[in-house]
Design a protein around this motif. Structure first.
Motif, short mmCIF file in Angstrom:
data_model
loop_
_atom_site.label_atom_id
_atom_site.label_comp_id
_atom_site.label_asym_id
_atom_site.label_seq_id
_atom_site.Cartn_x
_atom_site.Cartn_y
_atom_site.Cartn_z
N MET A 115 37.20 46.50 40.93
CA MET A 115 37.65 47.80 40.43
C MET A 115 38.74 47.66 39.38
SD MET A 115 35.80 50.23 41.46
CE MET A 115 36.76 51.67 41.04
N GLU A 119 38.64 49.44 35.83
CA GLU A 119 39.72 50.29 35.33
C GLU A 119 40.20 49.81 33.96
OE1 GLU A 119 44.11 52.01 36.61
OE2 GLU A 119 43.10 50.57 37.92
N ILE A 139 28.61 54.24 41.43
CA ILE A 139 28.74 52.86 41.86
C ILE A 139 27.46 52.47 42.60
CG2 ILE A 139 30.04 51.22 43.27
CD1 ILE A 139 32.47 53.09 42.90
#
Length: 152
Positions: A115, A119, A139
């Motif tokens: 993640m 990001e 996802i």
């Protein structure tokens, strides 16, 4: 380029295994090895075969997450889309990009290790693009099917 039945058979087999020997390929399509090699060379010289690559298993090389992103652009102008497309082509995390019809303008497939990497991608690429109105991320929990071959 006009493709006959044997050309299509060769291309179908090469899409599944491009490391097949010429002798094995010739046997499967019913040609002599020299005739088969000549056809394969012609097909490889044409624009039909874009690339011959190794397909990796993402999880085995540390890319644990696959995201499908729907992106809606602020304005629908060719120059603005091309600027966005250039930034997407440079983003190594993006493995596929499609300009689509419907409620969104672009669908991206993004492959990242975690993640934090996702990001970082969003900050560096998506938020940096002034023409992005909004985006939605899905996802992937499990890949049920993945094919690169196009049946001819």
């Amino acid at each position: 380029m006009e493709l006959d039945r044997i050309d299509r058979h060769i291309l179908n087999l090469l899409q599944r295994d491009n490391r097949i020997t010429n002798a094995a390929l010739a046997e499967k399509v019913g040609l002599s090895p020299p005739a088969c090699l000549q056809r394969v060379k012609r097909l490889r010289a044409s624009s039909l075969i874009r690339a011959e690559v190794a397909l990796l298993e993402p999880k085995e090389v540390g890319h644990l997450l696959t995201m499908i992103m729907e992106v809606e652009l602020e304005r629908d102008r060719p120059d603005l889309y091309e600027r966005f497309a250039r930034s997407i082509r440079q983003a190594k995390e993006v493995t596929q990009c499609y300009q689509v019809t419907g409620e969104v303008d672009v669908v991206l497939v993004v492959s990242v290790p975690d993640m934090q990497a996702f990001e970082s991608f969003v900050q560096r690429v998506i938020y940096a693009e002034p023409n992005v109105r909004k985006f939605r991320t899905l996802i992937s929990l499990k890949r049920t099917k993945f094919e690169t071959a196009i049946e001819l």
